[in-house]
Enzyme design. Structure first.
Site, PDB file in Angstrom:
ATOM      1  N   LYS A 265       5.657   3.412  10.201  1.00 56.09           N
ATOM      2  CA  LYS A 265       6.671   3.100   9.184  1.00 56.09           C
ATOM      3  C   LYS A 265       7.714   4.220   9.147  1.00 56.09           C
ATOM      4  CE  LYS A 265       7.304   2.640   4.137  1.00 56.09           C
ATOM      5  NZ  LYS A 265       6.650   2.591   2.806  1.00 56.09           N
ATOM      6  N   ASP A 270      12.953   6.476   0.519  1.00 57.35           N
ATOM      7  CA  ASP A 270      12.595   5.295  -0.264  1.00 57.35           C
ATOM      8  C   ASP A 270      12.950   5.505  -1.730  1.00 57.35           C
ATOM      9  OD1 ASP A 270      11.559   2.984  -1.277  1.00 57.35           O
ATOM     10  OD2 ASP A 270       9.446   3.492  -0.930  1.00 57.35           O
ATOM     11  N   LYS A 277      12.726   3.378  -8.100  1.00 59.03           N
ATOM     12  CA  LYS A 277      11.565   4.181  -8.504  1.00 59.03           C
ATOM     13  C   LYS A 277      11.940   5.081  -9.676  1.00 59.03           C
ATOM     14  CE  LYS A 277       9.233   4.716  -4.031  1.00 59.03           C
ATOM     15  NZ  LYS A 277       7.976   4.065  -4.459  1.00 59.03           N
ATOM     16  N   ASP A 288       8.539   9.143   3.563  1.00 61.81           N
ATOM     17  CA  ASP A 288       8.162   7.754   3.792  1.00 61.81           C
ATOM     18  C   ASP A 288       8.311   7.339   5.263  1.00 61.81           C
ATOM     19  OD1 ASP A 288       6.969   5.600   2.589  1.00 61.81           O
ATOM     20  OD2 ASP A 288       8.840   4.654   1.950  1.00 61.81           O
ATOM     21  N   ASP A 347      10.813  -2.447  -3.744  1.00 53.47           N
ATOM     22  CA  ASP A 347      10.101  -1.202  -3.460  1.00 53.47           C
ATOM     23  C   ASP A 347       8.896  -1.440  -2.542  1.00 53.47           C
ATOM     24  OD1 ASP A 347       9.583   1.467  -3.505  1.00 53.47           O
ATOM     25  OD2 ASP A 347       8.752   1.511  -5.553  1.00 53.47           O
ATOM     26  N   GLU A 349       8.854  -2.263   0.451  1.00 55.08           N
ATOM     27  CA  GLU A 349       9.689  -2.447   1.645  1.00 55.08           C
ATOM     28  C   GLU A 349       8.936  -2.157   2.935  1.00 55.08           C
ATOM     29  OE1 GLU A 349       9.513   0.300   0.024  1.00 55.08           O
ATOM     30  OE2 GLU A 349       9.309   1.746   1.654  1.00 55.08           O
ATOM     31  N   ARG A 351       5.971  -2.996   3.963  1.00 51.75           N
ATOM     32  CA  ARG A 351       5.307  -4.177   4.541  1.00 51.75           C
ATOM     33  C   ARG A 351       6.310  -5.116   5.185  1.00 51.75           C
ATOM     34  NH1 ARG A 351       2.658  -5.530  -1.148  1.00 51.75           N
ATOM     35  NH2 ARG A 351       2.880  -3.260  -1.238  1.00 51.75           N
TER      36      ARG A 351
END
Ligand code: BES
Ligand code: MN
Ligand code: ZN
Length: 506
Positions: A265, A270, A277, A288, A347, A349, A351
């Site tokens: 990933k 993020d 967030k 991230d 959020d 994101e 996946r």
């Protein structure tokens, strides 16, 4: 880092291993050190407990000091304990401003090579700090590590090769850490791709970087969606490294090159997107892309492994930002395999990126696919910071990865991957929703991924719990850990061994 194996050393700092057992008197080839440690042990000032440390000042040059580090009980010594032992010594040496260090490790029959390898690896890691953004970087780290090897020439050559492997592995981990520590502003997707190109070139790997037009053509609507709100458009990075030359001979591999795919990933920052967030701790979200960094680190070390199979690295990279063009909650996106996804929460994101990467992985017809992702906060609630979550339907793969993790000192803990976790994601207007209830969040995320991994031998590692150290550890200062690099290198080597052994049988 320069590594040297030999019977002597001119290092200014020597790191000496001492067992806790009564029956093994402290030994060192530095004059007077054995008796001095024995006296400390008699007086009770030093017991040799695991990672207990004492520094002996030495007047003579070039040796300035000896760092004595306890190794605990001999019978309890493991590969990872050796790594920690060396890391502890090097860390102390660094604090004392050592310019060069020598490791003095007593012989352990039959396991000498592993011990030399992991000791060098540990010492390199204990020596590490990230100072790129400091005006005053502080004392510079040691630039040379000597390993005292009194054995015969032939043994020394094996030890030398092992030491170089350890240094290569440490360099790969350091590379991953540096990438993660780099602020989001300095490493948006295009910059990550540029770094990947350098890494691929140095590792003898092919690389392709897919931009927005190619992503459109391929139908990677999920990657495009995550990157839509950012001024820095997404990238999909593909690295491919062919097997070493010794592997091309078998008739089976002539037909189709067996392939392992590693997915990381690569969210370079993020914010959560429109589902923003909270501000507390958001600065850490530069981490991230720790999965991507681990995959790139592994590629950097591949030349030292000579694997009998192809390794493919896939890094879907995007910056998850709110903005006028950003993906909105309730939008529906179409992934590469045609699945439509109702984005409940922007959020969730990671996946989305992984859905497209898993779909893309299928073109290789791989033997195994491993993804690494800082996917959920929920995995830390489940496991604390002691382990990463391991999700797979394949028991053999679970065993292989868990064993590799144990040896590497990067623990995995197996989590359930029941399909019914996705039941609650099937109530929206599209095929799947991307987010469900908070309870079991890591399991729901993994089950979502499993939909896109159908037909693959696949494991998902949720490394959100382990990719960042909140305080100084023996092998890692506070900050990025490089988690996954050691584990994957171990796993790849073990797999290579298995392939070679079965090839020898046939
Ligand atoms: N990158 C985060 C995972 C994360 C969150 C790591 C908090 C460390 C701390 C991921 O993209 C994310 O935001 N996950 C959400 C999923 C949720 C919206 C379903 C999470 O875990 O809160
Ligand atoms: Mn997120
Ligand atoms: Zn994320």
């Amino acid at each position: 880092m320069k590594i040297r194996i030999g019977p002597g050393t001119s290092a200014d700092t020597r790191i000496v291993l001492v067992y806790q057992d009564r029956g093994s008197p402290p030994r060192s080839r530095a004059k007077g050190v054995g008796p001095a440690v024995a006296a400390l042990m008699r007086s009770g000032d030093f017991a040799g407990r695991f990672l207990e440390t004492v520094v002996l000042p030495i007047g003579r040059r070039p040796l300035r000091r000896v760092v004595v580090v306890g190794a605990g009980r001999r019978s309890e010594l493991t590969e990872h304990r050796v790594r920690l032992w060396a890391g502890q010594g090097a860390r102390r040496a660094r604090e004392l401003g050592a310019a060069s260090i020598a490791l003095e490790i007593p012989e352990v029959r039959g396991e000498g090579e592993t011990i030399v390898e992991v000791a060098v690896e540990g010492a390199c890691l204990g020596n590490y700090r990230f100072t790129r953004y400091r005006s005053e970087p502080g004392p510079s780290p040691a630039r040379r590590i000597d390993v005292l090897s009194p054995g015969p020439e032939r043994e020394r050559r094996n030890h030398d090769a092992a030491a170089q492997r350890g240094a290569k592995s440490a360099a790969a981990i350091v590379l991953a850490r540096d990438l993660v520590a780099t602020p989001g502003q300095d490493l948006p997707p295009e910059a990550l791709a540029a770094r990947a190109k350098e890494i691929a070139r140095a590792a003898g790997a092919r690389i392709r970087v897919l931009g927005v037009p190619e992503l459109r053509r391929l139908g990677m609507g999920a990657v495009l969606a995550v990157g839509r709100g950012s001024a820095h458009p997404p990238r999909f990075i593909v690295l491919e490294r062919e097997p070493g030359r010794g592997a091309r001979t078998s008739s089976r591999s002539a037909k189709r090159t067996p392939t392992v795919v590693l997915i990381g990933k690569g969210v370079t920052f993020d914010t959560g997107g429109i589902s923003l967030k909270p501000h507390e701790g958001m600065s850490r979200m530069k981490y991230d892309m720790a999965g991507a960094a681990a995959v790139l680190g592994v590629f950097a070390a591949l030349p030292s492994l000579d694997l009998p199979f192809r390794v493919v690295g896939l890094v879907p990279s995007a910056e998850n930002m709110p903005g006028g063009t950003a993906l909105k909650p309730g939008d529906v996106v179409r992934a590469i395999d045609g699945t439509t996804i109702d984005v409940i929460n922007t959020d969730a994101e990671g996946r989305l990126l992984l859905a497209d990467a898993l779909g893309y992985a299928k073109r290789y017809e791989p033997e195994a696919v491993i993804d690494l992702a800082t996917l959920t906060g929920s995995i830390s609630i489940a496991l604390g910071r002691q382990a990463a979550g391991l999700f797979t339907a394949d028991d053999a793969l679970a065993r292989e990865l868990s064993e590799a993790g144990e040896c590497a000192g990067e623990r995995l803990w197996r989590m359930p991957l029941w399909e019914s976790y996705t039941d609650e994601l099937r109530r929206g207007i599209a095929d799947l929703e991307n987010s469900g209830s908070r309870e079991g969040g890591a399991c729901i995320a993994a089950a979502f991924l499993a939909h896109f991994a159908r037909g693959l031998t696949w494991a998902h590692l949720d490394i959100a719990s382990t990719a960042w150290a909140f305080g100084d550890q023996t092998l890692e200062p506070r900050g990025p850990t490089g988690f996954g690099v050691r584990l994957l290198l171990r796993w790849l080597r073990a797999r290579a061994e298995t392939v070679r052994r079965s090839a020898a049988k046939h």
